[in-house]
Write an enzyme that holds these catalytic residues in place. Structure first.
Site, PDB file in Angstrom:
ATOM      1  N   GLY A  33       0.847  -1.205   0.000  1.00 55.26           N
ATOM      2  CA  GLY A  33       0.000   0.000   0.000  1.00 55.26           C
ATOM      3  C   GLY A  33       0.878   1.248   0.000  1.00 55.26           C
ATOM      4  N   HIS A  34       1.844   1.288   0.919  1.00 56.48           N
ATOM      5  CA  HIS A  34       2.792   2.416   0.969  1.00 56.48           C
ATOM      6  C   HIS A  34       3.578   2.495  -0.343  1.00 56.48           C
ATOM      7  CE1 HIS A  34       2.613   1.341   5.430  1.00 56.48           C
ATOM      8  NE2 HIS A  34       2.166   2.580   5.409  1.00 56.48           N
TER       9      HIS A  34
HETATM   10  P1  PAJ Z   1       0.310   4.766   7.833  1.00 51.00           P
HETATM   11  O1  PAJ Z   1      -0.767   3.935   8.436  1.00 51.00           O
HETATM   12  O2  PAJ Z   1       1.712   4.279   7.834  1.00 51.00           O
HETATM   13  O3  PAJ Z   1      -0.125   5.066   6.342  1.00 51.00           O
HETATM   14  C1  PAJ Z   1       0.631   5.940   5.547  1.00 51.00           C
HETATM   15  C2  PAJ Z   1      -0.137   6.204   4.265  1.00 51.00           C
HETATM   16  O4  PAJ Z   1      -0.293   4.978   3.549  1.00 51.00           O
HETATM   17  C3  PAJ Z   1      -1.556   6.749   4.521  1.00 51.00           C
HETATM   18  O5  PAJ Z   1      -1.876   7.755   3.573  1.00 51.00           O
HETATM   19  C4  PAJ Z   1      -2.414   5.515   4.330  1.00 51.00           C
HETATM   20  O6  PAJ Z   1      -3.746   5.798   3.931  1.00 51.00           O
HETATM   21  C5  PAJ Z   1      -1.655   4.808   3.219  1.00 51.00           C
HETATM   22  N1  PAJ Z   1      -2.006   3.390   3.189  1.00 51.00           N
HETATM   23  C6  PAJ Z   1      -1.936   2.488   4.209  1.00 51.00           C
HETATM   24  N2  PAJ Z   1      -2.408   1.283   3.819  1.00 51.00           N
HETATM   25  C7  PAJ Z   1      -2.778   1.422   2.515  1.00 51.00           C
HETATM   26  C8  PAJ Z   1      -3.352   0.538   1.536  1.00 51.00           C
HETATM   27  N3  PAJ Z   1      -3.642  -0.713   1.831  1.00 51.00           N
HETATM   28  N4  PAJ Z   1      -3.592   1.044   0.308  1.00 51.00           N
HETATM   29  C9  PAJ Z   1      -3.328   2.335   0.005  1.00 51.00           C
HETATM   30  N5  PAJ Z   1      -2.775   3.211   0.876  1.00 51.00           N
HETATM   31  C10 PAJ Z   1      -2.516   2.769   2.116  1.00 51.00           C
HETATM   32  O7  PAJ Z   1      -1.731   6.936   7.964  1.00 51.00           O
HETATM   33  C11 PAJ Z   1      -0.716   7.063   8.645  1.00 51.00           C
HETATM   34  O8  PAJ Z   1       0.343   6.194   8.552  1.00 51.00           O
HETATM   35  C12 PAJ Z   1      -0.533   8.185   9.635  1.00 51.00           C
HETATM   36  O9  PAJ Z   1      -1.782   8.523  10.194  1.00 51.00           O
HETATM   37  C13 PAJ Z   1       0.139   9.444   9.032  1.00 51.00           C
HETATM   38  C14 PAJ Z   1      -0.697  10.068   7.918  1.00 51.00           C
HETATM   39  C15 PAJ Z   1       1.544   9.090   8.510  1.00 51.00           C
HETATM   40  C16 PAJ Z   1       0.305  10.508  10.148  1.00 51.00           C
HETATM   41  O10 PAJ Z   1       1.033  10.014  11.209  1.00 51.00           O
END
Ligand code: PAJ
Length: 251
Positions: A33-34
């Site tokens: 995802g990341h």
């Molecule tokens: P984190 O959970 O590490 O996610 C970082 C980014 O990756 C976020 O924008 C999240 O929506 C995206 N992401 C996570 N899993 C995903 C997936 N399966 N498909 C697509 N994108 C995905 O979200 C955070 O961190 C924190 O709240 C943050 C914004 C970094 C603030 O601390």
């Protein structure tokens, strides 16, 4: 790939950049995802900057913060593979010095859905994202639709404070069995991991919300909410000690 650990390093690096900067803020334990966010940022900007920071102010549960997975070595490998230019890994001490008493608050959306079950969570998210935006000053910032409420709160903050950054929404990346990828999936036992895709299957496959909730509860999920808003369905449910969230468009 530059590794930036202090505010001084990130500010100095930023000052050297004249080109467009694509920014992907994360809490690490990076997965596909990341990776999809990094690929998009890489392809749309001259510079691609990743941050990894397990932000303490967004954890309403201290246990959850302690157990949050930390995989710095693997994360840096994944970043290098994606040709990230720089990774910012700040310390809690620099991001939140003891004399810092400021927070970003939102008064509506942040109290619904996850906000109703995780008091203070979105204030922590918005505060850290505001801090990161001020340091990185990105041209574009990339967020996943997996965290739909977070994405929309960040869009709202950018509009409200006239922040000069374009927020780019990226689709949810799923495992082959439908489970939305998440760093928290690593904490599922193998039995729970086999069971977890039922969340997405039920969210998408059972048209009646009441029945969908009942099904999940019968299957051992503890449901925080399962609801429809803005033409989407949202769910948050605990499986064992892990809280999972997901959302899909209502077709
Ligand atoms: P984190 O959970 O590490 O996610 C970082 C980014 O990756 C976020 O924008 C999240 O929506 C995206 N992401 C996570 N899993 C995903 C997936 N399966 N498909 C697509 N994108 C995905 O979200 C955070 O961190 C924190 O709240 C943050 C914004 C970094 C603030 O601390």
């Amino acid at each position: 790939m530059k590794i930036l650990r202090s505010l001084y390093e990130v500010k100095t690096y930023r000052a050297t950049l004249k080109a467009s900067v694509g920014f992907v803020p994360t809490m690490g334990a990076l997965h596909a995802g990341h990776r999809s966010l990094l690929q998009r940022a890489r392809s749309e900007n001259e510079i691609c900057l990743l941050s990894i920071f397990v932000n303490p102010t967004q954890f309403n549960n201290p246990e959850d913060l302690l157990r949050y997975p930390r995989h710095e070595v693997q994360d840096l490998e994944l970043a290098a593979q994606q040709k990230v230019d720089a990774v910012f890994l700040p310390t809690v001490e620099e991001m939140y010095p003891p004399n810092d008493t400021f927070r970003i608050e939102e008064s509506q959306l942040s109290h619904l859905l996850c906000g109703a079950f995780r008091p203070g969570h979105f204030s922590g998210v918005l505060t850290v994202v505001m801090k990161l935006f001020q340091l990185v000053r990105p041209t574009r910032a990339y967020f996943g639709e997996k965290d739909f409420q977070q994405l929309h709160l960040i869009r709202g903050m950018v509009e409200s404070f006239f922040l000069p950054v374009k927020v780019v929404a990226c689709p949810t990346v799923r495992e082959a069995d439908g489970l939305a990828m998440s760093s928290r999936n690593l904490r599922l036992t193998s039995e729970e991991r086999e069971h977890a895709p039922l969340l997405f299957k039920t969210l998408r496959g059972e048209p009646d919300l009441q029945l969908a909730r009942q099904k999940l509860e019968q299957e051992g999920f503890y449901v925080d909410y399962l609801t429809e808003q803005w033409g989407r369905r949202f769910v948050a449910a605990h499986l064992g000690s892990v809280r999972l969230i997901d959302n899909v468009e209502v077709l």
